[in-house]
Motif scaffolding. Structure first.
Motif, PDB file in Angstrom:
ATOM      1  N   VAL A   6      40.740  11.216  64.469  1.00  0.00           N
ATOM      2  CA  VAL A   6      39.798  12.298  64.175  1.00  0.00           C
ATOM      3  C   VAL A   6      40.406  13.645  64.544  1.00  0.00           C
ATOM      4  O   VAL A   6      40.329  14.611  63.782  1.00  0.00           O
ATOM      5  N   LYS A   7      41.034  13.722  65.705  1.00  0.00           N
ATOM      6  CA  LYS A   7      41.633  14.985  66.159  1.00  0.00           C
ATOM      7  C   LYS A   7      42.735  15.434  65.204  1.00  0.00           C
ATOM      8  O   LYS A   7      42.773  16.596  64.783  1.00  0.00           O
ATOM      9  N   ASP A   8      43.628  14.520  64.842  1.00  0.00           N
ATOM     10  CA  ASP A   8      44.777  14.899  64.022  1.00  0.00           C
ATOM     11  C   ASP A   8      44.381  15.230  62.589  1.00  0.00           C
ATOM     12  O   ASP A   8      44.902  16.183  62.000  1.00  0.00           O
ATOM     13  N   THR A   9      43.472  14.446  62.023  1.00  0.00           N
ATOM     14  CA  THR A   9      43.118  14.627  60.614  1.00  0.00           C
ATOM     15  C   THR A   9      42.187  15.819  60.412  1.00  0.00           C
ATOM     16  O   THR A   9      42.331  16.574  59.452  1.00  0.00           O
ATOM     17  N   LEU A  10      41.248  15.999  61.323  1.00  0.00           N
ATOM     18  CA  LEU A  10      40.250  17.053  61.160  1.00  0.00           C
ATOM     19  C   LEU A  10      40.652  18.347  61.857  1.00  0.00           C
ATOM     20  O   LEU A  10      40.047  19.392  61.614  1.00  0.00           O
ATOM     21  N   SER A  11      41.675  18.282  62.716  1.00  0.00           N
ATOM     22  CA  SER A  11      42.053  19.442  63.539  1.00  0.00           C
ATOM     23  C   SER A  11      40.851  19.952  64.326  1.00  0.00           C
ATOM     24  O   SER A  11      40.602  21.160  64.411  1.00  0.00           O
ATOM     25  N   ALA A  12      40.093  19.012  64.885  1.00  0.00           N
ATOM     26  CA  ALA A  12      38.912  19.362  65.676  1.00  0.00           C
ATOM     27  C   ALA A  12      39.332  19.988  66.999  1.00  0.00           C
ATOM     28  O   ALA A  12      40.450  19.777  67.482  1.00  0.00           O
ATOM     29  N   LYS A  13      38.416  20.756  67.590  1.00  0.00           N
ATOM     30  CA  LYS A  13      38.695  21.345  68.899  1.00  0.00           C
ATOM     31  C   LYS A  13      38.796  20.270  69.973  1.00  0.00           C
ATOM     32  O   LYS A  13      39.472  20.456  70.985  1.00  0.00           O
ATOM     33  N   GLY A  14      38.088  19.183  69.757  1.00  0.00           N
ATOM     34  CA  GLY A  14      38.146  18.078  70.707  1.00  0.00           C
ATOM     35  C   GLY A  14      37.368  16.888  70.174  1.00  0.00           C
ATOM     36  O   GLY A  14      36.453  17.048  69.365  1.00  0.00           O
ATOM     37  N   VAL A  15      37.763  15.706  70.621  1.00  0.00           N
ATOM     38  CA  VAL A  15      37.104  14.469  70.198  1.00  0.00           C
ATOM     39  C   VAL A  15      36.890  13.603  71.434  1.00  0.00           C
ATOM     40  O   VAL A  15      37.743  13.552  72.333  1.00  0.00           O
ATOM     41  N   MET A  16      35.746  12.913  71.467  1.00  0.00           N
ATOM     42  CA  MET A  16      35.460  11.987  72.565  1.00  0.00           C
ATOM     43  C   MET A  16      34.887  10.710  71.984  1.00  0.00           C
ATOM     44  O   MET A  16      34.124  10.740  71.024  1.00  0.00           O
ATOM     45  N   CYS A  17      35.272   9.594  72.567  1.00  0.00           N
ATOM     46  CA  CYS A  17      34.867   8.296  72.036  1.00  0.00           C
ATOM     47  C   CYS A  17      34.539   7.353  73.192  1.00  0.00           C
ATOM     48  O   CYS A  17      35.286   7.280  74.167  1.00  0.00           O
ATOM     49  N   GLU A  18      33.407   6.671  73.079  1.00  0.00           N
ATOM     50  CA  GLU A  18      33.059   5.616  74.025  1.00  0.00           C
ATOM     51  C   GLU A  18      32.927   4.311  73.263  1.00  0.00           C
ATOM     52  O   GLU A  18      32.302   4.264  72.198  1.00  0.00           O
ATOM     53  N   CYS A  19      33.512   3.243  73.795  1.00  0.00           N
ATOM     54  CA  CYS A  19      33.457   1.917  73.172  1.00  0.00           C
ATOM     55  C   CYS A  19      32.895   0.926  74.178  1.00  0.00           C
ATOM     56  O   CYS A  19      33.385   0.846  75.313  1.00  0.00           O
ATOM     57  N   ARG A  20      31.873   0.182  73.772  1.00  0.00           N
ATOM     58  CA  ARG A  20      31.286  -0.875  74.602  1.00  0.00           C
ATOM     59  C   ARG A  20      31.425  -2.188  73.859  1.00  0.00           C
ATOM     60  O   ARG A  20      31.003  -2.285  72.701  1.00  0.00           O
ATOM     61  N   ALA A  21      32.007  -3.193  74.516  1.00  0.00           N
ATOM     62  CA  ALA A  21      32.299  -4.424  73.792  1.00  0.00           C
ATOM     63  C   ALA A  21      32.158  -5.662  74.673  1.00  0.00           C
ATOM     64  O   ALA A  21      32.308  -5.608  75.897  1.00  0.00           O
ATOM     65  N   GLN A  22      31.881  -6.764  74.004  1.00  0.00           N
ATOM     66  CA  GLN A  22      31.919  -8.086  74.607  1.00  0.00           C
ATOM     67  C   GLN A  22      33.126  -8.823  74.038  1.00  0.00           C
ATOM     68  O   GLN A  22      33.403  -8.738  72.836  1.00  0.00           O
ATOM     69  N   HIS A  23      33.820  -9.561  74.900  1.00  0.00           N
ATOM     70  CA  HIS A  23      35.054 -10.223  74.516  1.00  0.00           C
ATOM     71  C   HIS A  23      34.889 -11.736  74.623  1.00  0.00           C
ATOM     72  O   HIS A  23      34.627 -12.255  75.711  1.00  0.00           O
ATOM     73  N   LEU A  24      35.049 -12.427  73.513  1.00  0.00           N
ATOM     74  CA  LEU A  24      34.920 -13.884  73.541  1.00  0.00           C
ATOM     75  C   LEU A  24      36.028 -14.537  74.356  1.00  0.00           C
ATOM     76  O   LEU A  24      35.867 -15.653  74.835  1.00  0.00           O
ATOM     77  N   CYS A  25      37.149 -13.834  74.551  1.00  0.00           N
ATOM     78  CA  CYS A  25      38.202 -14.396  75.394  1.00  0.00           C
ATOM     79  C   CYS A  25      37.769 -14.464  76.855  1.00  0.00           C
ATOM     80  O   CYS A  25      38.357 -15.196  77.653  1.00  0.00           O
ATOM     81  N   MET A  26      36.725 -13.697  77.218  1.00  0.00           N
ATOM     82  CA  MET A  26      36.151 -13.776  78.567  1.00  0.00           C
ATOM     83  C   MET A  26      34.905 -14.634  78.602  1.00  0.00           C
ATOM     84  O   MET A  26      34.505 -15.097  79.672  1.00  0.00           O
ATOM     85  N   GLN A  27      34.274 -14.857  77.455  1.00  0.00           N
ATOM     86  CA  GLN A  27      32.981 -15.547  77.434  1.00  0.00           C
ATOM     87  C   GLN A  27      33.082 -17.020  77.072  1.00  0.00           C
ATOM     88  O   GLN A  27      32.360 -17.844  77.616  1.00  0.00           O
ATOM     89  N   MET A  28      33.977 -17.370  76.143  1.00  0.00           N
ATOM     90  CA  MET A  28      34.047 -18.770  75.717  1.00  0.00           C
ATOM     91  C   MET A  28      35.272 -19.494  76.267  1.00  0.00           C
ATOM     92  O   MET A  28      35.469 -20.676  76.014  1.00  0.00           O
ATOM     93  N   ARG A  29      36.113 -18.783  77.016  1.00  0.00           N
ATOM     94  CA  ARG A  29      37.278 -19.384  77.673  1.00  0.00           C
ATOM     95  C   ARG A  29      37.526 -18.605  78.967  1.00  0.00           C
ATOM     96  O   ARG A  29      36.807 -17.677  79.292  1.00  0.00           O
ATOM     97  N   GLY A  30      38.549 -18.989  79.703  1.00  0.00           N
ATOM     98  CA  GLY A  30      38.908 -18.239  80.900  1.00  0.00           C
ATOM     99  C   GLY A  30      37.798 -18.221  81.936  1.00  0.00           C
ATOM    100  O   GLY A  30      37.292 -19.260  82.345  1.00  0.00           O
ATOM    101  N   VAL A  31      37.364 -17.030  82.341  1.00  0.00           N
ATOM    102  CA  VAL A  31      36.348 -16.910  83.390  1.00  0.00           C
ATOM    103  C   VAL A  31      34.949 -17.270  82.913  1.00  0.00           C
ATOM    104  O   VAL A  31      34.054 -17.501  83.714  1.00  0.00           O
ATOM    105  N   GLU A  32      34.727 -17.287  81.605  1.00  0.00           N
ATOM    106  CA  GLU A  32      33.445 -17.687  81.000  1.00  0.00           C
ATOM    107  C   GLU A  32      32.254 -16.929  81.595  1.00  0.00           C
ATOM    108  O   GLU A  32      31.251 -17.517  81.981  1.00  0.00           O
ATOM    109  N   LYS A  33      32.349 -15.626  81.617  1.00  0.00           N
ATOM    110  CA  LYS A  33      31.265 -14.773  82.106  1.00  0.00           C
ATOM    111  C   LYS A  33      30.501 -14.208  80.924  1.00  0.00           C
ATOM    112  O   LYS A  33      30.942 -13.284  80.257  1.00  0.00           O
TER     113      LYS A  33
END
Length: 202
Positions: free
Chosen positions: A146-173
């Motif tokens: 977004v910053k490079d293509t739009l030449s915006a003054k600033g960009v901020m991004c938050e990502c919230r995710a669940q990971h099956l590698c933690m839920q269906m294997r490994g620690v299984e949380k």
């Protein structure tokens, strides 16, 4: 011993999309055999091709240029201090275990003479998400594109995710989730602007 039905050292350069999907299907057929299944039983006859098509769809980010998506709808700046698109759903694949991780992304940018069509940010998220990667890199790449293509003054991004590698294997949380944040430009120097973003996406 590896099945002789398919050359697993096949050179992929120059193959058509359908040839690549066919090759993926051959590999999935061998995977079914190696885990102890019978790929010739009725319920699995079409599974290798279905799995190949699903993987091809899930990794379409390798065949998409995010910047091209953004450039399709750049307009003259219309006067908002900050533009936020929140809770964009995404699905991606962990590069360590080739298992899905999924959740939402919220993106904000401060325009500098131009703005982008609102639907292009979700399309950008899709393009960046659909390949093998880690969540940290996904978050940073969205900001950078977004910053490079739009030449915006600033960009901020938050990502919230669940990971099956933690839920269906490994620690299984099952209730665990991961939050990553990235920002650039004016968001780096203005803590109040970062707080405004967090307030807006709550």
């Amino acid at each position: 011993m590896i099945s002789e039905e398919f050359d697993f050292d096949v050179e992929t350069d120059g193959l058509s999309d359908q040839e690549r999907i066919d090759a993926l299907a051959a590999h999935y057929r061998e995977i079914l055999r190696l885990v102890g299944e019978d790929p010739d039983r009725e319920g699995l006859l079409k599974t290798p091709m279905r799995a190949a098509k699903a993987m091809w769809f899930a990794t379409q980010g390798y065949r998409t240029r995010p910047s091209d998506i953004l450039r399709q709808a750049i307009f003259e700046y219309a006067g908002s201090r900050m533009v936020v698109v929140r809770d964009i759903e995404f699905y991606s694949m962990c590069e360590h275990h080739i298992l899905p991780f999924f959740g939402t992304v919220s993106v904000a940018y401060v325009p500098d003479g131009s703005m982008i069509g609102l639907s292009k940010l979700p399309r950008l998220v899709n393009a960046v998400a659909r390949k093998l990667q880690v969540q940290e890199r996904l978050t940073a790449e969205i900001c950078r594109e977004v910053k490079d293509t739009l030449s915006a003054k600033g960009v901020m991004c938050e990502c919230r995710a669940q990971h099956l590698c933690m839920q269906m294997r490994g620690v299984e949380k099952q209730l665990s989730s991961t939050v990553t944040v990235d920002y650039n430009g004016v968001f780096e120097t203005d803590a109040s602007l970062r707080q405004e973003f967090f307030n807006m996406i709550k």
